[in-house]
Design an enzyme around this catalytic site. Structure first.
Site: not given
Ligand code: AKB
Length: 337
Positions: A11, A8, A152, A52-53, A156
């Site tokens: 980024g 990344g 997400y 690509d990972i 994580k």
């Molecule tokens: C997001 O908004 O998805 C990121 C985060 C808070 O990890 N910036």
């Protein structure tokens, strides 16, 4: 010479990290990103790979070519984008991380030593059920409210656990010892604000978007309410936090995953600072109720006392300094023609 892999790399964090690491003359950076690396970064890296990972053949060939000391695995699909493409997000965020951890295990076996694996996690791992609870919760500690509401955040949180598994329990039934392969270290970042880059696909993006729009004289419709409050940090501190955690002696670390933060203004307070710097800023608050719910489920603040105690974490930029000394001069320079 230390060889470092950054995924990344193109980024937001990658930009800052490459620039800081390139100042060290004993570091060789291998940069991997789906997009071609920015021209400005190319002279700072040993090799820039567009790939690509999820491409395990590519990772195997990299592993056969280099002896990596440290892997900064920054590649991820952020929260808003991940809600729109949850299956793709799971692939990139989870399968991608698994691929990198497997690669690190392979590297460790080849080199006969532990490989450092730095992983940026997020405040998205937290999930507060409603605004009353959010107000009562105050500074959330690492073990509290781990009930994320986004793909997400779930990705994580799971990958934090995956990293700990690889560091501590990987193949625990095997006859030969399999621990001591990976030195996994993770940071839970708040929203990040950079003067140099504008994020894409996140839900904390309203803060940087507001600033960058004002600096360009463009109107901005903020997608959260004025009273929305989450923690934030200036990008140089985020990069510094990664470097400091990487450099900390393992015996000083009491955890695998650390909160870090710097300030936690409301969206209105961010607007006040933006308007102070750019009096003609045109900002309206037109909340997107769905994105608002995501930000409302994130804590208003986090407790980063473990990072402060274990590896002397201390942000250089509080809110005022971040705007006066980094963000405003930075965006002025960026958009000056
Ligand atoms: C997001 O908004 O998805 C990121 C985060 C808070 O990890 N910036």
């Amino acid at each position: 010479m230390k060889t470092i892999l950054i995924t990344g790399a193109n980024g937001e964090i990658g930009h800052g990290l490459i620039s800081r690491l390139a100042e060290r003359n004993y570091v060789r950076i291998v940069a991997l990103d789906l997009q071609e690396l920015d021209e400005s970064l190319k002279p700072k890296v040993h090799r820039a790979i567009t790939g690509d990972i999820l491409d395990t053949a590519l990772l195997e060939s990299l592993s056969a070519t280099y002896n990596f000391d440290t892997i900064y695995h920054l590649a991820a699909l952020l929260s808003t984008k991940a809600e729109r493409q949850p299956v793709l997000a799971h692939k990139v965020n989870v399968d991608g991380t698994l691929n990198l951890l497997e690669m690190a295990v392979g590297q460790s076996r080849l080199q006969g030593r532990e490989i450092k694996f730095l992983y940026p996690s997020s405040i998205a791992v937290y999930g507060l059920p409603d605004l009353q609870t959010k107000a009562r919760a105050g500074k959330v500690k690492e073990h509290e409210w781990l009930t994320p509401r986004t793909m997400y955040g779930i990705n994580k949180l799971y990958c934090e656990q995956l990293g700990i598994y690889y560091a501590r329990y990987y193949r625990q039934l095997d006859a030969e010892a399999t621990q001591g392969l990976i030195d996994f270290r993770a940071l839970r970042f708040p929203g990040l604000i950079s003067a140099v880059t504008v994020p894409t696909g996140g839900t904390s993006d309203y803060a940087p978007e507001m600033l960058h729009a004002a600096a360009q004289g463009k109107p901005y419709a903020c997608f959260v309410r004025e009273d929305t409050r989450i923690p934030f940090m200036a990008m140089p501190d985020a990069v510094e936090a990664l470097l400091q955690l990487e450099a900390a002696p393992r015996q000083k670390l009491t955890r695998f995953v650390y909160n870090v933060t710097a300030f936690n203004p409301s969206a209105q307070e961010i607007f006040n600072l933006v308007r102070h710097a750019f009096p003609k800023a045109q900002v309206t608050f037109t909340p997107d109720l769905k994105r608002q719910k995501i930000v409302d489920s994130w804590p208003a603040d986090v407790d980063d006392s473990a990072a402060r105690a274990d590896w002397s974490w201390q942000p250089a930029y509080d809110l005022r300094r971040a705007f006066e000394e980094y963000l405003v001069p930075g965006v002025l320079q960026r958009y000056q023609t």
